[in-house]
Each structure stands twice: as structure tokens, then as C-alpha cells.
Design a protein around this motif. Structure first.
Motif, PDB file in Angstrom:
ATOM      1  N   LEU A  62      -0.376   5.262   0.292  1.00 50.91           N
ATOM      2  CA  LEU A  62      -0.165   5.897   1.681  1.00 50.91           C
ATOM      3  C   LEU A  62       1.439   6.879   1.920  1.00 50.91           C
ATOM      4  N   HIS A  99      -4.551  11.239   3.962  1.00 51.58           N
ATOM      5  CA  HIS A  99      -5.587  12.535   4.635  1.00 51.58           C
ATOM      6  C   HIS A  99      -5.755  13.217   5.833  1.00 51.58           C
ATOM      7  N   TYR A 145       0.883  -1.243  -0.278  1.00 47.07           N
ATOM      8  CA  TYR A 145      -0.352   0.012  -0.358  1.00 47.07           C
ATOM      9  C   TYR A 145       0.390   1.489   0.309  1.00 47.07           C
ATOM     10  N   PHE A 183      -7.956  -1.408   3.322  1.00 50.33           N
ATOM     11  CA  PHE A 183      -7.507   0.174   2.411  1.00 50.33           C
ATOM     12  C   PHE A 183      -8.463   0.438   1.461  1.00 50.33           C
ATOM     13  N   THR A 202      -2.156   8.150   6.190  1.00 48.58           N
ATOM     14  CA  THR A 202      -3.106   8.073   4.468  1.00 48.58           C
ATOM     15  C   THR A 202      -2.396   9.373   4.851  1.00 48.58           C
ATOM     16  N   LYS A 233     -10.465   3.711   1.091  1.00 46.74           N
ATOM     17  CA  LYS A 233     -10.395   4.784   0.252  1.00 46.74           C
ATOM     18  C   LYS A 233     -11.704   5.492  -0.276  1.00 46.74           C
ATOM     19  N   ILE A 248      -8.170   8.538   1.923  1.00 48.85           N
ATOM     20  CA  ILE A 248      -7.130   8.060   1.395  1.00 48.85           C
ATOM     21  C   ILE A 248      -6.931   8.678   0.069  1.00 48.85           C
ATOM     22  N   PHE A 307      -2.462   4.783   8.793  1.00 47.92           N
ATOM     23  CA  PHE A 307      -3.475   3.830   8.361  1.00 47.92           C
ATOM     24  C   PHE A 307      -3.018   2.108   9.008  1.00 47.92           C
TER      25      PHE A 307
END
Length: 124
Positions: free
Chosen positions: A26, A42, A22, A115, A40, A119, A124, A53
Motif C-alpha cells: 500500500l 488502485h 501492509y 486486505f 491502495t 487483493k 491492491i 485503505f
């Protein structure tokens, strides 16, 4: 003690291999021989920091696998096997003392679902 270190290194490596896929979406915050940590991209409104995450960490007596999506979206845990559930510590951490490929496979599936859920929620 050396045998335990080798076992924990093997567990760490195997669990890190789940998370590492990921990396592209990420942000890697820490990547050492004992700690692998992903955020993330975010940024949370309340503290202006990226949303965590997950992480894999070698501790003194076990290797821990932290997965924030299961804390934020507890419905992800609804179909958890008894084997994985018994390794759960707290609301988003799983602890391991030995390699268990069946449980690691389930944890990989759970990570993927988490994940995807993050999303869909635009986290994400």
C-alpha cells in the motif's frame, strides 16, 4: 490531560502497528505522530484518485481506526464481536479511549481479512 495524551499515544502506536505491516503493498500518504494513512495503488475510475485503505488518527477525545474494506465489503462484519462492534462509529471507523489487546487482536484479524479481500478483488 497528560495521562490522556500518553494513553492516546499508546493506543495510536498499537493500532498503527497493525496497519504498518501492509506498507509494502500500500502507499503511505501520511505518517506523523497523530495520523497514519494508507491508500491502495488502485486508482478509482470516477475520481481518478487512489482507493483509501485505512488510517489511524488521534482525535480530541479518542483514537480512530478507519478501515475501508469493511465499508466496501460489509460481509467482513458478520462475525464481529460485541466488544469490537460497540467501538464502531459509522460504517468503517472504530474509536478507542483505552488499550484493549483482545479487541486490537480482533481488529488485526479483520484488517488482514479486509486486505486479502481487496487483493482478491484486484484493488491492491
Amino acid at each position: 490531560m497528560l495521562e490522556t495524551n500518553q494513553t492516546f499515544n499508546e493506543i495510536f502506536s498499537r493500532l498503527k502497528s497493525i496497519m504498518i505491516s501492509y506498507e509494502g503493498e500500500l502507499e503511505v500518504k501520511v505518517d506523523t505522530d497523530e495520523n497514519y494513512y494508507l491508500d491502495t495503488k488502485h486508482v478509482m475510475e470516477h475520481n481518478k484518485k487512489p482507493l483509501f485503505f485505512g488510517a489511524v488518527q488521534i482525535k480530541k477525545n479518542y483514537v480512530s481506526y478507519h478501515l475501508m474494506p469493511v465499508y466496501a465489503c460489509p460481509d467482513l462484519l458478520e462475525n464481529l464481536s460485541a466488544n469490537l462492534k460497540k467501538r464502531m462509529q459509522g460504517k468503517s471507523c472504530f474509536n478507542f479511549k483505552k488499550v484493549d489487546e483482545e479487541v486490537f487482536q480482533e481488529l488485526g484479524d479483520l484488517t488482514k481479512k479486509g486486505f486479502e479481500k481487496f487483493k482478491r478483488k484486484n484493488l491492491i
